[in-house]
Motif scaffolding. Structure first.
Motif, short mmCIF file in Angstrom:
data_model
loop_
_atom_site.label_atom_id
_atom_site.label_comp_id
_atom_site.label_asym_id
_atom_site.label_seq_id
_atom_site.Cartn_x
_atom_site.Cartn_y
_atom_site.Cartn_z
N SER A 210 -2.56 4.41 -13.51
CA SER A 210 -2.77 2.88 -13.24
C SER A 210 -2.76 2.49 -11.71
O SER A 210 -1.88 3.35 -10.83
CB SER A 210 -1.49 2.26 -13.82
OG SER A 210 -0.11 2.64 -13.00
N CYS A 211 -3.67 1.61 -11.28
CA CYS A 211 -3.88 1.16 -9.99
C CYS A 211 -3.47 -0.18 -10.07
O CYS A 211 -4.38 -1.04 -10.38
CB CYS A 211 -5.26 1.30 -9.40
SG CYS A 211 -5.39 0.40 -7.90
N PRO A 212 -2.14 -0.82 -9.99
CA PRO A 212 -1.70 -2.09 -10.20
C PRO A 212 -2.22 -2.93 -9.31
O PRO A 212 -2.53 -4.14 -9.45
CB PRO A 212 -0.34 -1.96 -10.11
CG PRO A 212 0.04 -0.58 -9.46
CD PRO A 212 -1.04 0.27 -9.85
N ILE A 213 -2.67 -2.59 -8.01
CA ILE A 213 -3.12 -3.27 -6.76
C ILE A 213 -4.35 -3.73 -7.01
O ILE A 213 -4.93 -4.81 -6.83
CB ILE A 213 -2.74 -2.54 -5.71
CG1 ILE A 213 -1.55 -2.23 -5.29
CG2 ILE A 213 -3.51 -3.37 -4.32
CD1 ILE A 213 -0.58 -3.55 -5.23
N TYR A 214 -5.32 -3.01 -7.31
CA TYR A 214 -6.57 -3.35 -7.61
C TYR A 214 -7.08 -3.54 -8.93
O TYR A 214 -7.40 -4.52 -9.50
CB TYR A 214 -7.67 -2.55 -6.90
CG TYR A 214 -7.56 -2.50 -5.42
CD1 TYR A 214 -8.14 -3.67 -4.77
CD2 TYR A 214 -7.03 -1.48 -4.48
CE1 TYR A 214 -7.99 -3.96 -3.48
CE2 TYR A 214 -6.88 -1.81 -3.24
CZ TYR A 214 -7.27 -2.93 -2.86
OH TYR A 214 -7.25 -3.08 -1.26
#
Ligand SMILES: Cc1ncc(C[n+]2csc(CCOP(=O)(O)OP(=O)(O)O)c2C)c(N)n1
Ligand code: SF4
Ligand code: SF4
Ligand code: SF4
Ligand SMILES: [Mg+2]
Lengths: 281, 67
Positions: A210-214
């Protein structure tokens, strides 16, 4: 299959495998990359591999920053080319246990060609693809694994490109061990890595990450925990259950677990045999 | 005679490493942890079952649970 060693009284000592002076790492709050690394370190411990016998190689991307934090031999190379550097190093020093840390962008876009030919040769290395369906490092462009309809900085109205299936690609290209795990199922991932580390030949493990920021922010997932929950509830189904569940429960889901495992001649060994045969003729 | 005090686990959180992402807080089955400011803290140690889920999912090598 090896079981998790974690005992209740003694938490796992990650620090013995880390460059502690480099922590905290650069990954954003809640980024799955750190969770993937932890599963790998426990697997390395399960296999009792020595730090000096390991070499971690990476390309460019947030995921490719992993070698900066581990206290092994490490090589941080150029975008998409970790496979090529690792191939050269493995041929020069076949005793090294090679682990490649790569991203969906690094391995499937710019490095796609290097990836498939590494698989084709069946050179002995573990390839870990941190698969977060986005170019995290450069600000959230869509990657070759971004699902149709997802928002990225380069697909503001939804992505129209169909994604690659990394595991199918690895298998078709000739990898002899292919598996999928997730950053949510941490102990299952540890077991998968443990098996993969014991395999001779090219082992590819795709980790749904997971890439929560993008990715998360652009696709209305409120935070790191919600992304984890989505991986658990909607994203994947275990290879052990996939045949038992009704079709509507498995449709559109990625299958987790060891998906393909065969024995085939390994590249360095074949090369060595040829050299010996020619030199002793 | 009074019951001997229940032995509590020890939870170590590195403030330097913790990024307050809240993963450990949200996935702790017994609601032991909470975010205060820029770090995670223990709010109810007695409820901790030593399940280690917080440690398994902390992306930052920041939390450890000792028996
Ligand atoms: C030759 C070259 N082209 C483009 C870039 C820019 N670039 C850096 S990282 C990256 C994508 C990384 O995505 P991924 O491998 O998925 O890693 P993540 O950050 O998501 O972990 C790109 C395009 C570069 N560094 N070098
Ligand atoms: S940009 Fe995304 S992939 Fe990169 S560190 Fe941040 S959360 Fe992780
Ligand atoms: S060990 Fe389990 S119960 Fe204790 S704080 Fe961590 S997640 Fe919660
Ligand atoms: S999971 Fe780790 S980094 Fe995130 S809040 Fe908990 S201790 Fe801090
Ligand atoms: Mg990526």
């Amino acid at each position: 299959m090896a079981v998790a060693k974690q005992k209740l009284s003694v938490p796992f000592d990650y620090d013995k495998y880390l460059r502690k002076d480099k922590l905290p790492h650069i990954w954003c709050p809640g980024c799955g990359h750190g969770i993937v690394l932890k599963s790998l370190l426990r697997a390395i411990d399960n296999k009792e591999l020595s730090k000096n016998d390991l070499c971690m190689v990476s390309g460019i991307g947030c995921s490719s920053r992993t070698p900066g934090y581990v206290d092994f031999n490490t090589l941080h190379t150029i975008h998409g080319r970790a496979f090529s550097f690792a191939t050269g190093l493995k041929l020069a020093k076949p005793s090294l246990k090679m682990i490649i840390a790569t991203g969906d962008g690094d391995a499937m876009a710019i490095g796609g060609n290097h990836f498939i030919h590494t698989c084709r040769r069946n050179i002995d290395m573990l390839i870990i693809v941190y698969s977060n369906a986005i170019y995290g490092m450069t600000g959230g462009q869509f990657s070759p694994t971004t699902p149709i309809g997802s928002i990225a900085t380069t697909s503001r109205y939804g992505n129209v490109e169909p994604p690659f299936d990394i595991c199918e690609m690895a298998k078709a290209a000739g990898a002899t061990f292919v598996a999928r795990g997730t950053a949510y199922h941490t102990q299952e991932l540890e077991r998968t890595f443990t098996e993969a580390l014991g395999h001779k030949g090219t082992a590819v493990v795709e980790v749904i990450d997971s890439c929560p920021i993008y990715f998360g922010r652009m696709n209305k997932q409120r935070g790191a925990s919600e992304m984890m929950e989505n991986i658990e509830k909607n994203g994947t189904v275990s290879v052990k259950q996939v045949d038992k569940l009704p079709a509507e429960k498995t449709e559109g889901k990625l299958v987790r677990g060891i998906l393909h495992r065969v024995e085939k001649p390994e590249y360095c060994e074949q090369y060595d045999k040829l050299i010996v045969a020619k030199a002793t003729k | 005679m009074a019951e001997p005090a229940k032995k509590l686990p020890r939870i170590e959180i590195s403030e330097r490493r913790c990024k307050a992402c809240s993963i450990c807080v949200d996935f702790c089955p017994t609601n032991v942890l909470e975010i205060r400011g820029t770090t995670c803290v223990v709010k109810d140690l007695e409820a901790c079952t030593r399940c280690q889920l917080c440690d398994l999912r902390c992306p930052d090598f920041a939390i450890r649970v000792f028996d």
